[in-house]
Design an enzyme around this catalytic site. Structure first.
Site, short mmCIF file in Angstrom:
data_model
loop_
_atom_site.label_atom_id
_atom_site.label_comp_id
_atom_site.label_asym_id
_atom_site.label_seq_id
_atom_site.Cartn_x
_atom_site.Cartn_y
_atom_site.Cartn_z
N TYR A 1 3.78 -6.82 17.06
CA TYR A 1 4.01 -5.93 15.90
C TYR A 1 4.75 -4.67 16.35
CZ TYR A 1 3.19 -2.24 12.52
OH TYR A 1 3.38 -1.17 11.67
N LYS B 1 8.77 -3.01 15.64
CA LYS B 1 9.12 -1.66 15.17
C LYS B 1 10.12 -1.02 16.14
CE LYS B 1 6.79 -1.62 11.45
NZ LYS B 1 7.49 -1.66 10.18
N TYR C 1 0.82 -1.22 0.00
CA TYR C 1 0.00 0.00 0.00
C TYR C 1 0.86 1.27 0.00
CZ TYR C 1 -3.24 3.46 2.05
OH TYR C 1 -3.97 4.58 2.34
N ASP D 1 9.84 -7.48 -3.35
CA ASP D 1 8.64 -7.79 -2.57
C ASP D 1 8.35 -9.26 -2.77
OD1 ASP D 1 5.80 -7.92 -1.68
OD2 ASP D 1 5.93 -5.73 -1.71
N TYR E 1 4.95 6.69 11.12
CA TYR E 1 3.70 7.04 10.45
C TYR E 1 2.56 7.09 11.44
CZ TYR E 1 6.28 4.73 6.59
OH TYR E 1 7.22 4.31 5.69
N SER F 1 6.27 3.32 13.22
CA SER F 1 4.84 3.57 13.44
C SER F 1 4.64 4.37 14.71
CB SER F 1 4.13 2.23 13.56
OG SER F 1 2.84 2.40 14.07
P1 NAD Z 1 1.61 -3.66 3.05
O1 NAD Z 1 1.37 -5.00 3.67
O2 NAD Z 1 0.64 -3.17 2.03
O3 NAD Z 1 3.07 -3.60 2.42
C1 NAD Z 1 4.14 -4.38 2.91
C2 NAD Z 1 4.75 -5.10 1.73
O4 NAD Z 1 5.85 -5.88 2.17
C3 NAD Z 1 3.76 -6.07 1.05
O5 NAD Z 1 3.74 -5.83 -0.32
C4 NAD Z 1 4.32 -7.46 1.38
O6 NAD Z 1 4.05 -8.38 0.35
C5 NAD Z 1 5.79 -7.15 1.56
N1 NAD Z 1 6.49 -8.08 2.46
C6 NAD Z 1 6.14 -8.50 3.69
N2 NAD Z 1 7.06 -9.32 4.20
C7 NAD Z 1 8.04 -9.43 3.26
C8 NAD Z 1 9.26 -10.14 3.19
N3 NAD Z 1 9.67 -10.92 4.20
N4 NAD Z 1 10.01 -10.02 2.08
C9 NAD Z 1 9.61 -9.26 1.04
N5 NAD Z 1 8.46 -8.55 1.06
C10 NAD Z 1 7.69 -8.63 2.15
O7 NAD Z 1 1.72 -2.61 4.25
P2 NAD Z 1 1.83 -1.03 4.21
O8 NAD Z 1 0.60 -0.49 4.84
O9 NAD Z 1 2.20 -0.56 2.88
O10 NAD Z 1 3.01 -0.81 5.24
C11 NAD Z 1 4.35 -0.62 4.82
C12 NAD Z 1 5.23 -0.48 6.05
O11 NAD Z 1 4.78 0.62 6.83
C13 NAD Z 1 5.23 -1.69 6.98
O12 NAD Z 1 6.53 -1.87 7.49
C14 NAD Z 1 4.29 -1.28 8.08
O13 NAD Z 1 4.55 -1.94 9.28
C15 NAD Z 1 4.56 0.21 8.17
N6 NAD Z 1 3.43 0.96 8.73
C16 NAD Z 1 2.20 0.87 8.15
C17 NAD Z 1 1.13 1.55 8.70
C18 NAD Z 1 -0.25 1.46 8.10
O14 NAD Z 1 -1.21 1.83 8.75
N7 NAD Z 1 -0.42 0.98 6.87
C19 NAD Z 1 1.32 2.36 9.82
C20 NAD Z 1 2.59 2.46 10.37
C21 NAD Z 1 3.65 1.75 9.81
C1 UD1 Z 2 -3.84 0.45 14.25
C2 UD1 Z 2 -2.86 -0.36 15.05
C3 UD1 Z 2 -1.53 0.38 15.11
C4 UD1 Z 2 -1.05 0.70 13.71
C5 UD1 Z 2 -2.14 1.52 13.00
C6 UD1 Z 2 -1.78 1.87 11.61
C7 UD1 Z 2 -4.28 -1.57 16.64
C8 UD1 Z 2 -4.65 -1.74 18.08
N1 UD1 Z 2 -3.38 -0.58 16.38
O1 UD1 Z 2 -4.00 1.68 14.89
O2 UD1 Z 2 -0.57 -0.40 15.76
O3 UD1 Z 2 0.16 1.44 13.75
O4 UD1 Z 2 -3.33 0.73 12.97
O5 UD1 Z 2 -1.75 0.72 10.83
O6 UD1 Z 2 -4.72 -2.31 15.78
N2 UD1 Z 2 -12.18 1.51 14.48
C9 UD1 Z 2 -13.52 1.22 14.56
N3 UD1 Z 2 -14.01 0.20 13.81
C10 UD1 Z 2 -13.23 -0.54 12.96
C11 UD1 Z 2 -11.84 -0.22 12.86
C12 UD1 Z 2 -11.35 0.80 13.64
O7 UD1 Z 2 -14.26 1.86 15.31
O8 UD1 Z 2 -13.74 -1.47 12.31
C13 UD1 Z 2 -11.63 2.64 15.27
C14 UD1 Z 2 -10.56 2.23 16.26
O9 UD1 Z 2 -11.12 1.86 17.49
C15 UD1 Z 2 -9.70 3.50 16.33
C16 UD1 Z 2 -9.85 4.12 14.94
O10 UD1 Z 2 -11.01 3.53 14.36
O11 UD1 Z 2 -10.26 4.39 17.27
C17 UD1 Z 2 -8.65 3.83 14.03
O12 UD1 Z 2 -8.43 2.42 14.00
P1 UD1 Z 2 -7.38 1.72 13.04
O13 UD1 Z 2 -7.62 2.17 11.65
O14 UD1 Z 2 -7.42 0.26 13.30
O15 UD1 Z 2 -5.99 2.34 13.48
P2 UD1 Z 2 -5.34 2.43 14.96
O16 UD1 Z 2 -6.15 1.72 15.97
O17 UD1 Z 2 -5.01 3.84 15.20
#
Ligand code: NAD
Ligand code: UD1
Length: 361
Positions: A168, A172, A11, A31, A196, A144
């Site tokens: 998780y 991080k 993503y 990937d 993020y 994160s």
């Molecule tokens: P995502 O799952 O869409 O992207 C992660 C990608 O890494 C995927 O395409 C997956 O196939 C690949 N991958 C996983 N394990 C692998 C491995 N061992 N070798 C090669 N490829 C591998 O997730 P995202 O939302 O794009 O997140 C990207 C990064 O940002 C992650 O490290 C995630 O923890 C971090 N992050 C995401 C969020 C969020 O809310 N999306 C928030 C904070 C941090």
């Molecule tokens: C979650 C993760 C966090 C991660 C972040 C971004 C948990 C406990 N935490 O955070 O570690 O860094 O995603 O990927 O999972 N909510 C609803 N209904 C739903 C889904 C969510 O009410 O079906 C609410 C949650 O209670 C929260 C808000 O929406 O208040 C955001 O939720 P979410 O999108 O899951 O993100 P975080 O909880 O902030």
């Protein structure tokens, strides 16, 4: 300059590839497609009009990684190696790595801690070892806001105390610490740790977006699937928090703004800053119900919801102080919550089943 993007089909990775190419960087993606589709990269190519060098490999596979780093160097160097490091240092065409690859679902990490430690920690160690071997010591790492735990004050600054409550989050925080240890041992590493907040939205073209497997854990993809009719209603996890309307408050940030935070982090890396840490957020909190209302406006449909008990591990409110990134990276999120919802809807309505993987949900 050539940037290796691990997890680039995912993503945030796919949106970052778009911004990198737009800003003139050459992009190589690795990937294993464990949580993504190669279709995402084809869409990035369609958006940018450029082809992307893609390697389907697991970052824990050091031999596969080495091949990627070695590409091109072999064509120019035929000198017998004195030792491994001397052999490879300077021969590599990659200038920096942006490291997204990893697993990211909190609940799943509690069920499958070993898979999380293996993918995230072992994967990062393998990547760092290969980078060191090839003398590539510039890294941007996806951390994160989860590393702040339940913050003692808001907005959250980078120097707040860190704490985590699930595997998780622990991966991080551990990786952040590993990266700091690495820099102490060898100050020629330059590492940007980006924390993020809540990435949402999609590229304005509607060609790429978030495509979770199964039932989404996160709020916006869940709302989007309710809007498109894939799920019947939203569960709102608690309306008795001490917030504006009782529902949880988060710092939702448009994924394209987040992506441009990475392109801004790169030039900073090349100024030899050592280890630097930045919050990537908007600095504004929005409640769950505010998001529901904004999404209803964007899609012109009602989003049915039910108030259900709080989700274990959730905190009431979380939003960033993003001023450090603004000051030091000249980066600022500009897109509004309305835009985040519009772009999510544009993506979801054009691609009701995402990238057409087999969905189990
Ligand atoms: P995502 O799952 O869409 O992207 C992660 C990608 O890494 C995927 O395409 C997956 O196939 C690949 N991958 C996983 N394990 C692998 C491995 N061992 N070798 C090669 N490829 C591998 O997730 P995202 O939302 O794009 O997140 C990207 C990064 O940002 C992650 O490290 C995630 O923890 C971090 N992050 C995401 C969020 C969020 O809310 N999306 C928030 C904070 C941090
Ligand atoms: C979650 C993760 C966090 C991660 C972040 C971004 C948990 C406990 N935490 O955070 O570690 O860094 O995603 O990927 O999972 N909510 C609803 N209904 C739903 C889904 C969510 O009410 O079906 C609410 C949650 O209670 C929260 C808000 O929406 O208040 C955001 O939720 P979410 O999108 O899951 O993100 P975080 O909880 O902030």
């Amino acid at each position: 300059m050539k940037i290796l993007v691990t997890g680039g089909a995912g993503y945030i990775g796919s949106h970052t590839c778009v911004e990198l190419i737009k800003d003139g960087w050459d992009v190589v993606v690795v990937d294993n497609l464990s949580n993504s589709s190669s279709e995402a990269l084809q869409r990035v190519e369609a958006i940018t009009g450029r082809t992307i060098e893609f390697h389907q490999a697991d970052i824990r596979d050091k031999a596969a990684l080495s091949k990627i780093f070695k590409t091109r160097s072999e064509m120019h160097h035929h000198v017998e190696p004195k030792n491994e490091e001397q052999n490879n240092t300077g021969n590599c065409s990659i200038d920096a790595v942006i490291h997204f690859a990893g697993l990211k679902a909190v609940g799943e990490s509690v069920e499958m801690p070993l898979e999380y430690y293996s993918n995230n920690i072992t994967g990062t160690l393998a990547l760092l070892e290969v980078m060191r071997e090839y003398g590539v010591k510039n890294l941007v790492f996806s951390s994160s806001a989860t590393v702040y735990g339940d913050p003692h004050a808001l907005p959250i600054k980078e120097d707040f105390p860190l704490s985590v409550t699930n595997p998780y989050g622990r991966t991080k925080l551990m990786i952040e610490e590993i990266l700091k240890d690495l820099h102490v041992s060898d100050p020629s590493w330059n590492i940007s740790i980006l924390r993020y907040f809540n990435p949402v939205g999609a590229h304005k073209s509607g060609k790429i977006g978030e495509d979770p497997l199964g039932i989404p854990n996160n709020l916006l993809p869940y709302i989007a699937q309710v809007a498109v009719g894939r799920l019947p209603f939203l569960n709102v996890f608690g309306n008795d928090y001490n917030t504006v309307d009782g529902t949880g408050v988060r710092d939702f940030i448009h994924v394209s703004d987040l992506a441009s935070g990475h392109t801004k982090a790169l030039p900073k890396l090349f100024t030899n800053p050592g280890v630097v840490t930045y919050n990537l957020g908007t600095g504004r909190g929005h409640s769950v119900m505010e998001l529901v209302r904004a999404f209803e406006k964007a899609c012109g449909r009602e989003i049915p919801f039910k108030i259900v008990p709080r989700r274990a591990g959730d905190i009431a409110a979380c939003y960033a102080d993003p001023s450090k990134a603004q000051k030091e990276l000249d980066w600022k999120a500009t897109r509004t919550v309305e835009k985040m919802c519009q772009d999510t809807w544009n993506w979801q309505s054009n691609n009701p089943t995402g990238f057409n993987k087999i969905h189990t949900g």
